[in-house]
Design an enzyme around this catalytic site. Structure first.
Site, PDB file in Angstrom:
ATOM      1  N   TYR A  54      35.774  41.578  53.103  1.00 29.57           N
ATOM      2  CA  TYR A  54      34.642  41.068  53.880  1.00 29.57           C
ATOM      3  C   TYR A  54      34.904  41.071  55.381  1.00 29.57           C
ATOM      4  O   TYR A  54      33.968  41.068  56.178  1.00 29.57           O
ATOM      5  CB  TYR A  54      34.306  39.644  53.432  1.00 29.57           C
ATOM      6  CG  TYR A  54      33.509  39.585  52.153  1.00 29.57           C
ATOM      7  CD1 TYR A  54      32.119  39.611  52.167  1.00 29.57           C
ATOM      8  CD2 TYR A  54      34.140  39.508  50.918  1.00 29.57           C
ATOM      9  CE1 TYR A  54      31.379  39.564  51.005  1.00 29.57           C
ATOM     10  CE2 TYR A  54      33.414  39.455  49.740  1.00 29.57           C
ATOM     11  CZ  TYR A  54      32.032  39.483  49.787  1.00 29.57           C
ATOM     12  OH  TYR A  54      31.312  39.450  48.617  1.00 29.57           O
ATOM     13  N   GLU A 210      28.992  35.071  56.484  1.00 26.87           N
ATOM     14  CA  GLU A 210      28.424  36.029  55.543  1.00 26.87           C
ATOM     15  C   GLU A 210      26.903  35.900  55.539  1.00 26.87           C
ATOM     16  O   GLU A 210      26.359  34.804  55.552  1.00 26.87           O
ATOM     17  CB  GLU A 210      29.004  35.802  54.146  1.00 26.87           C
ATOM     18  CG  GLU A 210      30.469  36.187  54.050  1.00 26.87           C
ATOM     19  CD  GLU A 210      31.013  36.076  52.649  1.00 26.87           C
ATOM     20  OE1 GLU A 210      30.313  36.486  51.700  1.00 26.87           O
ATOM     21  OE2 GLU A 210      32.135  35.574  52.494  1.00 26.87           O
ATOM     22  N   LEU A 266      41.047  27.580  62.259  1.00 30.75           N
ATOM     23  CA  LEU A 266      41.084  26.450  61.329  1.00 30.75           C
ATOM     24  C   LEU A 266      40.222  25.304  61.841  1.00 30.75           C
ATOM     25  O   LEU A 266      39.483  24.680  61.073  1.00 30.75           O
ATOM     26  CB  LEU A 266      42.529  25.962  61.143  1.00 30.75           C
ATOM     27  CG  LEU A 266      43.471  26.836  60.314  1.00 30.75           C
ATOM     28  CD1 LEU A 266      44.858  26.210  60.295  1.00 30.75           C
ATOM     29  CD2 LEU A 266      42.955  26.994  58.893  1.00 30.75           C
ATOM     30  N   CYS A 321      36.105  30.349  52.917  1.00 25.44           N
ATOM     31  CA  CYS A 321      36.790  29.790  54.089  1.00 25.44           C
ATOM     32  C   CYS A 321      36.845  28.265  54.166  1.00 25.44           C
ATOM     33  O   CYS A 321      37.916  27.692  54.340  1.00 25.44           O
ATOM     34  CB  CYS A 321      36.137  30.332  55.356  1.00 25.44           C
ATOM     35  SG  CYS A 321      36.337  32.109  55.573  1.00 25.44           S
ATOM     36  N   PHE A 322      35.685  27.614  54.059  1.00 23.37           N
ATOM     37  CA  PHE A 322      35.635  26.206  54.437  1.00 23.37           C
ATOM     38  C   PHE A 322      36.625  25.339  53.658  1.00 23.37           C
ATOM     39  O   PHE A 322      37.465  24.650  54.238  1.00 23.37           O
ATOM     40  CB  PHE A 322      34.219  25.664  54.280  1.00 23.37           C
ATOM     41  CG  PHE A 322      33.276  26.061  55.383  1.00 23.37           C
ATOM     42  CD1 PHE A 322      33.706  26.852  56.430  1.00 23.37           C
ATOM     43  CD2 PHE A 322      31.960  25.644  55.374  1.00 23.37           C
ATOM     44  CE1 PHE A 322      32.850  27.228  57.459  1.00 23.37           C
ATOM     45  CE2 PHE A 322      31.089  26.007  56.391  1.00 23.37           C
ATOM     46  CZ  PHE A 322      31.537  26.796  57.429  1.00 23.37           C
TER      47      PHE A 322
END
Length: 599
Positions: A54, A210, A266, A321-322
């Site tokens: 991605y 995304e 982050l 990610c989160f």
């Protein structure tokens, strides 16, 4: 190798380096960091991305599109994935990706400069600059399991680069990594690299969402590049900045301390996840008090200090990610002996899990406290609209809980492949046989909803929404326009992205004409649509079907005719107009607002 780090506030080193005065006789390809130390500017002619996922695929597609003189290679050991990138059926769905990719990949009206290859070592050897776009999942075993980032793929990539490289390389961290990962990579290069080969390491975190990744790459808020503050480190930083500056305004290319750039990614994801968990926590209070979370979010979003973005309540955040990055931050805080900090950030993830559990309990409570042999249709399986990514999707948790309750489950998503659904449900599950037996993946939303006792909207795809834009009006008796404003914001938000394909229209032009011929001229005609209660006018029904066909949206009146009674809609994304569905006989339960379906 590259000198000691001197801690200091972030600066735009690239800008300061490139604005130094040059003597008339100086080489135009050189820059000066001070009056005595000219540094030759490094030209990037060949770029390689290790990883065709991605991040690597879309990033390199845009670079190749904007920099036709740079050869860009996306390398991956997975030959099937590379084959998909070389076809018109790309391995990921992202609006606008194929349009950006094809000219550079296929050489349409230009020189071909985008290559997808499984010859990884050859691609590394040829490159001047290498992006590390490899996975960094959460560790599942060992020290830090469930929180720490697993850097096994980063290490393998670093080892391969060290073994293969025969000339100097700029190696760029694109993957989200813990702070100080660059030091570990540098240690690998020092131990394994060939004598005389220099490796400059940069941190260039991606900030892609995304569903909007191509727009994020074409018009980014900022490009961060972290480097060591040595002459060579700044030179490498300037070389990468020159690539981005081909289409990104120079003032948006920000350079800083290497560790600050690693930490910034982050921090950004943690703060975004925190914002979602905060509004979701408030949604529980709204449900208990009778407040409406959409109105509350609209009101607080007008405060310039807060803003309106990321205040959409839902069944929780997902994606790759989160959760991973917040838990990584938790682990870093724990290892730095900061338990209070770790506890604070861990609560962001706990609220996210609580939101999903609360939603599932609401489904069970409304359906007579039992789901045994009841059919529940899941509309949407991707973790968000405009992507086919299912990682950490709330739909996975919902399906697993429904199967535990012995429900029959049907699933429809316009972009997620059936194989991806089965793969996500099988991962780490010891009940997959039961899941497979009681779950059906459908090709249309109507097929999924047929004979269903309840519909669960798990992804905010535009085609599931029945909201319309209403012009704001102000009357003497009701001067407030907040309801209209919220409807307008919600509708425009759902229409910003590319509209998904129609979920198989169910009415032909002749059937519409037939309905119209039975419609009274008077607007107050209340002829009932068969199978719905309370009454809905034929004229309204025709308008709904025509609108659904024109914009590819679901015809909820048809859904009402094929579902079992009583009909429940559990809107986990607040995309439907509750009043409209109520007129069709649905009992609707949303997030952060009073429902109509609780028994």
């Amino acid at each position: 190798m590259e000198g000691r780090i001197v801690d200091m506030p972030p600066q735009d080193f690239t800008k300061s380096a490139t604005t130094q005065t040059q003597t008339p006789s100086s080489n135009p390809d050189s820059i000066s960091f001070d009056s005595q130390t000219p540094v030759v500017r490094r030209k990037i002619r060949k770029i390689c991305s290790l990883g065709a996922g991605y991040v690597g695929g879309p990033t390199c597609a845009v670079i190749a599109n904007k920099c036709p003189d740079i050869q860009v290679t996306v390398a991956d050991l997975n030959s099937q994935r590379i084959a998909a990138w070389n076809s018109d059926h790309l391995p990921i769905y992202e609006p606008g990706l194929i349009e950006v990719l094809k000219p550079a990949r296929d050489g349409i009206d230009r020189t071909r400069n985008l290559i997808f290859s499984d010859k990884v070592k050859e691609s590394i050897a040829a490159a001047d600059l290498i992006f590390l776009c490899v996975p960094t999942p959460t560790k599942s075993t060992g020290t830090g399991a469930g929180r720490a980032a697993d850097l096994v793929f980063v290490e393998k990539a670093a080892r391969m680069i060290a073994e293969v490289a025969e000339d100097d390389k700029i190696v760029v961290e694109k993957s989200t990594v813990p702070c100080k990962t660059a030091d570990r990579i540098r240690g690998t290069f020092s131990a394994m690299g060939r004598p005389g080969v220099r490796f400059d390491i940069l941190s260039n975190p991606e900030f892609l969402a995304e569903g909007t990744a191509i727009n994020d790459l074409l018009a980014p808020d900022r490009i961060l590049i972290g480097s060591l503050k040595t002459e060579q480190g700044l030179q490498a930083c300037a070389a990468l900045a020159d690539v981005y500056s081909r289409w990104v305004p120079r003032e948006r290319v920000i350079t800083m301390n290497l560790w600050s750039a690693e930490m910034a990614k982050l921090a950004a994801n943690a703060l975004l996840a925190q914002r979602i968990s905060s509004i979701n926590a408030l949604s529980a209070v709204c449900e208990a008090t009778g407040a409406d979370i959409d109105e509350v979010a609209f009101a607080v979003g007008l405060d310039k200090r807060i803003g309106s973005k990321m205040l959409k309540s839902s069944i929780g955040f997902g994606g790759s990610c989160f959760k991973k990055d917040v838990l990584n931050l938790v682990y870093i805080a724990e290892t730095m002996h900061l338990p209070e900090v770790a506890s604070y950030w861990n609560s962001v993830v706990e609220i996210n899990e609580y939101q999903k559990d609360r939603f599932i309990k609401r489904i069970v409570a409304c359906l007579f406290q039992t789901l045994t042999n009841k059919k529940v249709a899941i509309l949407g399986y991707a973790y968000k609209k405009d992507t086919g990514d299912t990682r950490e999707s709330a739909a996975i948790s919902i399906v697993n809980h429904l199967i535990v309750e012995n429900a029959e489950v049907t699933i429809y998503d316009p972009k997620v492949e059936e194989s991806a659904i089965w793969e996500s449900l099988s991962y780490g599950s010891d009940k997959f046989d039961k899941i497979k037996k009681r779950t059906t993946v459908c090709k249309t939303a109507y097929e999924a909803c047929e004979d269903a006792d309840a519909v669960v909207i798990a992804t905010e795809w535009d085609e599931f929404s029945n909201k319309t834009v209403k012009p704001p009006t102000v009357t003497q008796s009701n001067p407030t326009t907040i309801g209209h404003s919220i409807a307008k914001r919600a509708s425009s938000s759902s229409q910003d992205s590319e509209t998904a394909s129609s979920p198989n229209g169910i009415s032909s032009k002749s059937s519409l004409a037939d309905l119209s011929s039975r419609t009274s001229v008077a607007d107050e005609d209340e002829t009932a649509v068969k199978g719905t209660a309370p009454l809905v006018s034929i004229r309204e029904h025709v308008a709904t079907i025509e609108q659904s066909q024109s914009n590819g949206r679901l015809d909820w009146s048809h859904v009402a005719r094929v579902m079992r009674k009583p009909m429940y809609v559990f809107d986990g994304r607040n995309v439907v107009d509750t009043a409209k569905l109520g007129r069709l006989g649905f009992r609707v339960e949303g997030i952060g607002k009073a429902g109509t379906g609780t028994l």
